[in-house]
Design a protein around this motif. Structure first.
Motif, PDB file in Angstrom:
ATOM      1  N   SER A 241      -3.380  -0.186   1.205  1.00 38.86           N
ATOM      2  CA  SER A 241      -3.086   0.111  -0.198  1.00 38.86           C
ATOM      3  C   SER A 241      -3.686  -0.932  -1.133  1.00 38.86           C
ATOM      4  O   SER A 241      -4.233  -0.595  -2.199  1.00 38.86           O
ATOM      5  CB  SER A 241      -1.566   0.177  -0.396  1.00 38.86           C
ATOM      6  OG  SER A 241      -1.233   0.448  -1.734  1.00 38.86           O
ATOM      7  N   THR A 292      -5.731   9.664  -0.624  1.00 41.31           N
ATOM      8  CA  THR A 292      -4.802   9.006   0.291  1.00 41.31           C
ATOM      9  C   THR A 292      -3.614   9.900   0.612  1.00 41.31           C
ATOM     10  O   THR A 292      -3.169   9.985   1.765  1.00 41.31           O
ATOM     11  CB  THR A 292      -4.305   7.674  -0.310  1.00 41.31           C
ATOM     12  OG1 THR A 292      -5.420   6.822  -0.564  1.00 41.31           O
ATOM     13  CG2 THR A 292      -3.346   6.976   0.631  1.00 41.31           C
ATOM     14  N   MET A 293      -3.084  10.592  -0.404  1.00 38.30           N
ATOM     15  CA  MET A 293      -1.949  11.475  -0.183  1.00 38.30           C
ATOM     16  C   MET A 293      -2.297  12.606   0.785  1.00 38.30           C
ATOM     17  O   MET A 293      -1.478  13.015   1.605  1.00 38.30           O
ATOM     18  CB  MET A 293      -1.466  12.055  -1.513  1.00 38.30           C
ATOM     19  CG  MET A 293      -0.937  11.017  -2.493  1.00 38.30           C
ATOM     20  SD  MET A 293       0.518  10.130  -1.874  1.00 38.30           S
ATOM     21  CE  MET A 293       1.729  11.438  -1.830  1.00 38.30           C
ATOM     22  N   ALA A 296      -3.344  10.622   4.512  1.00 33.58           N
ATOM     23  CA  ALA A 296      -2.582   9.481   5.037  1.00 33.58           C
ATOM     24  C   ALA A 296      -2.091   9.715   6.458  1.00 33.58           C
ATOM     25  O   ALA A 296      -2.284   8.868   7.344  1.00 33.58           O
ATOM     26  CB  ALA A 296      -1.410   9.161   4.114  1.00 33.58           C
ATOM     27  N   ASP A 297      -1.449  10.835   6.701  1.00 34.27           N
ATOM     28  CA  ASP A 297      -0.875  11.089   8.029  1.00 34.27           C
ATOM     29  C   ASP A 297      -1.951  11.114   9.116  1.00 34.27           C
ATOM     30  O   ASP A 297      -1.824  10.437  10.148  1.00 34.27           O
ATOM     31  CB  ASP A 297      -0.109  12.420   8.028  1.00 34.27           C
ATOM     32  CG  ASP A 297       1.139  12.362   7.161  1.00 34.27           C
ATOM     33  OD1 ASP A 297       1.991  11.491   7.419  1.00 34.27           O
ATOM     34  OD2 ASP A 297       1.254  13.167   6.229  1.00 34.27           O
ATOM     35  N   ALA A 312       2.302   5.713   7.687  1.00 35.37           N
ATOM     36  CA  ALA A 312       1.798   6.727   6.747  1.00 35.37           C
ATOM     37  C   ALA A 312       2.803   6.989   5.632  1.00 35.37           C
ATOM     38  O   ALA A 312       2.429   7.128   4.460  1.00 35.37           O
ATOM     39  CB  ALA A 312       1.476   8.018   7.491  1.00 35.37           C
ATOM     40  N   SER A 313       4.091   7.066   5.975  1.00 38.12           N
ATOM     41  CA  SER A 313       5.124   7.322   4.959  1.00 38.12           C
ATOM     42  C   SER A 313       5.176   6.188   3.940  1.00 38.12           C
ATOM     43  O   SER A 313       5.341   6.420   2.733  1.00 38.12           O
ATOM     44  CB  SER A 313       6.490   7.477   5.633  1.00 38.12           C
ATOM     45  OG  SER A 313       6.490   8.578   6.512  1.00 38.12           O
ATOM     46  N   LYS A 316       1.992   6.385   1.584  1.00 41.26           N
ATOM     47  CA  LYS A 316       2.025   7.445   0.569  1.00 41.26           C
ATOM     48  C   LYS A 316       2.909   7.083  -0.621  1.00 41.26           C
ATOM     49  O   LYS A 316       2.782   7.671  -1.699  1.00 41.26           O
ATOM     50  CB  LYS A 316       2.490   8.763   1.202  1.00 41.26           C
ATOM     51  CG  LYS A 316       1.419   9.403   2.075  1.00 41.26           C
ATOM     52  CD  LYS A 316       1.776  10.812   2.502  1.00 41.26           C
ATOM     53  CE  LYS A 316       2.829  10.837   3.580  1.00 41.26           C
ATOM     54  NZ  LYS A 316       3.033  12.223   4.111  1.00 41.26           N
ATOM     55  N   TRP A 320       0.865   4.512  -4.783  1.00 40.97           N
ATOM     56  CA  TRP A 320       1.074   4.844  -6.192  1.00 40.97           C
ATOM     57  C   TRP A 320       1.248   3.602  -7.059  1.00 40.97           C
ATOM     58  O   TRP A 320       1.015   3.650  -8.269  1.00 40.97           O
ATOM     59  CB  TRP A 320       2.297   5.760  -6.342  1.00 40.97           C
ATOM     60  CG  TRP A 320       1.996   7.178  -5.977  1.00 40.97           C
ATOM     61  CD1 TRP A 320       2.218   7.791  -4.776  1.00 40.97           C
ATOM     62  CD2 TRP A 320       1.407   8.164  -6.824  1.00 40.97           C
ATOM     63  NE1 TRP A 320       1.788   9.088  -4.807  1.00 40.97           N
ATOM     64  CE2 TRP A 320       1.295   9.357  -6.059  1.00 40.97           C
ATOM     65  CE3 TRP A 320       0.970   8.170  -8.145  1.00 40.97           C
ATOM     66  CZ2 TRP A 320       0.754  10.534  -6.573  1.00 40.97           C
ATOM     67  CZ3 TRP A 320       0.428   9.352  -8.669  1.00 40.97           C
ATOM     68  CH2 TRP A 320       0.325  10.509  -7.891  1.00 40.97           C
TER      69      TRP A 320
END
Length: 414
Positions: A241, A292-293, A296-297, A312-313, A316, A320
């Motif tokens: 990030s 990314t959203m 991500a997973d 991943a969680s 996400k 932001w």
């Protein structure tokens, strides 16, 4: 910029391989140690970097005195750091390996004193002499990391590679400085110069301390409230990030002189360019967030493997915060142009306090997801909401809100 891009590429390739190889627990130990040492880095630089560049530009003939004084001040700061770290190691109940890594990484702060050479070259607009050893060092350390993975080396090997990277950079700076026919032997320390430098630098020291706590405290709290494996999961997301945070710094540094020039001649043009900069920060932030959203997973599974099942969680949510960081970097430039740096420190301090409180509230119930939410909320408060609290800074708050709501862009489309 080339150095930053190369470091990003290395972080997204070699860094990912190292993270996957170490696994959540060992990577968590390394990340915790780096974050803990990072809390104290402000004391090693003493906020002198930008002040030193300014003074070198003004008084190039006195550069030996300025550099010598800055070097020894920063070395004194590193001694203070090591004293704090040793005291912490003696009093805490961490694993011996964790404490060893903390002390090893803490000792590298002495090498950061040679950053004064980079500031000297920057003052002469010869930054390539500072980045060339950095580029070569990145290439060598990347090769060593690949070797370490191939040979299945333990965690301490990769810690030594980090130390080598910093050591090589310091040696490279000294090499180019002496090659340019300057001498370290001529560096002198003078108390009067030290007092002048520290007088101007103390607000930056305070700001750096706040930022250090702000950016590192979440990983430390995750370790203390959960465990090393949770830190590894969380840090893997944070590094992806935050890998993009160099973008607003480069863009704002490049574009802000034009904005300042407009302020001297045409206030309307000044505000227009400032609004355009905020709009650009929002668009760039979204340009990173949206892909990314979506990926991500799949991306975390591909990069890190199934061991990092919570990363991943976190990513996400944490990603932001980038849009507020991008706006915050631009807003800091505005604070400087309006000579309102003290308000910037207050806003950052408010964000830091909120971050710590929210981590205490969220981590016990939500785990590392809670730490990500705490970062997101506190970044919004520090970068966007904070300036709304003061009449002198409320203008920048309104400008950022317009950019976040795309009001400027919609007006242009009409």
């Amino acid at each position: 910029m080339g150095e930053k891009i190369l470091r990003l590429i290395v972080a997204l390739t070699i860094g990912v391989l190292v993270t996957r190889y170490l696994g959540p627990k060992d990577f968590g130990i390394l990340s915790y140690a780096q974050s803990f040492v990072g809390l104290f880095t402000a004391f090693s630089s003493l906020g002198l970097s930008d002040i030193l560049v300014r003074e070198l530009v003004k008084s190039e003939k006195e550069h030996y005195k300025l550099m010598g004084t800055s070097f020894w001040l920063q070395t004194l700061g590193s001694c203070l750091i090591m004293a704090c770290l040793i005291l912490f190691v003696v009093l805490n109940d961490n694993e011996p390996l964790t404490n060893t890594i903390i002390l090893i990484l803490g000792s590298t702060t002495f090498l950061h004193s040679f950053d004064v050479i980079t500031q000297f070259f920057n003052s002469q607009v010869k930054s390539k002499f500072g980045t060339l050893p950095a580029l070569l060092g990145v290439a060598i350390s990347a090769t060593l990391k690949i070797y370490g993975i191939w040979q299945k080396e333990p965690l301490i090997f990769f810690v030594c590679v980090l130390v080598f990277d910093i050591f090589f950079l310091a040696i490279g700076r000294v090499y180019y400085y002496t090659k340019a026919r300057y001498s370290l032997k001529k560096w002198t320390f003078q108390w009067n110069t030290a007092k002048l430098l520290l007088r101007d630098a103390w607000p930056l020291v305070l700001s750096s301390i706040v930022i250090s706590i702000y950016m590192k405290i979440d990983q430390i709290m995750v370790k203390e409230m959960i465990d090393n494996a949770a830190v590894g999961q969380y840090s893997a997301a944070v590094r992806l990030s935050e890998a993009w945070y160099f973008i607003p710094m480069i863009i704002c540094t490049s574009l802000f002189p034009a904005i300042l020039n407009a302020k001297k001649t045409n206030s309307q043009l000044y505000y227009k360019r400032l609004g355009n900069l905020y709009d650009l920060m929002v668009l760039l932030g979204l340009g990173i967030i949206i892909p990314t959203m979506f990926f991500a997973d799949w991306g975390i599974q591909f990069l890190y493997g199934s061991a990092f099942d919570q990363t991943a969680s976190v990513l996400k949510i944490h990603i932001w915060a980038g849009i507020f960081v991008f706006l915050g970097v631009a807003n800091q430039k505005w604070f400087i142009s309006e000579n309102l740096q003290a308000y910037n420190v207050v806003c950052l301090g408010l964000g830091m306090i909120v971050n710590v409180i929210l981590n205490f509230m969220f981590i016990p119930n939500l785990g590392i997801i809670g730490a990500a939410y705490a970062t997101l909320i506190s970044q919004f408060i520090a970068s966007v909401l904070g300036p709304s609290l003061f009449s002198k800074t409320r203008f920048s708050f309104l400008m950022m809100i317009k950019s976040l709501l795309f009001l400027n862009l919609l007006k242009k489309l009409k």
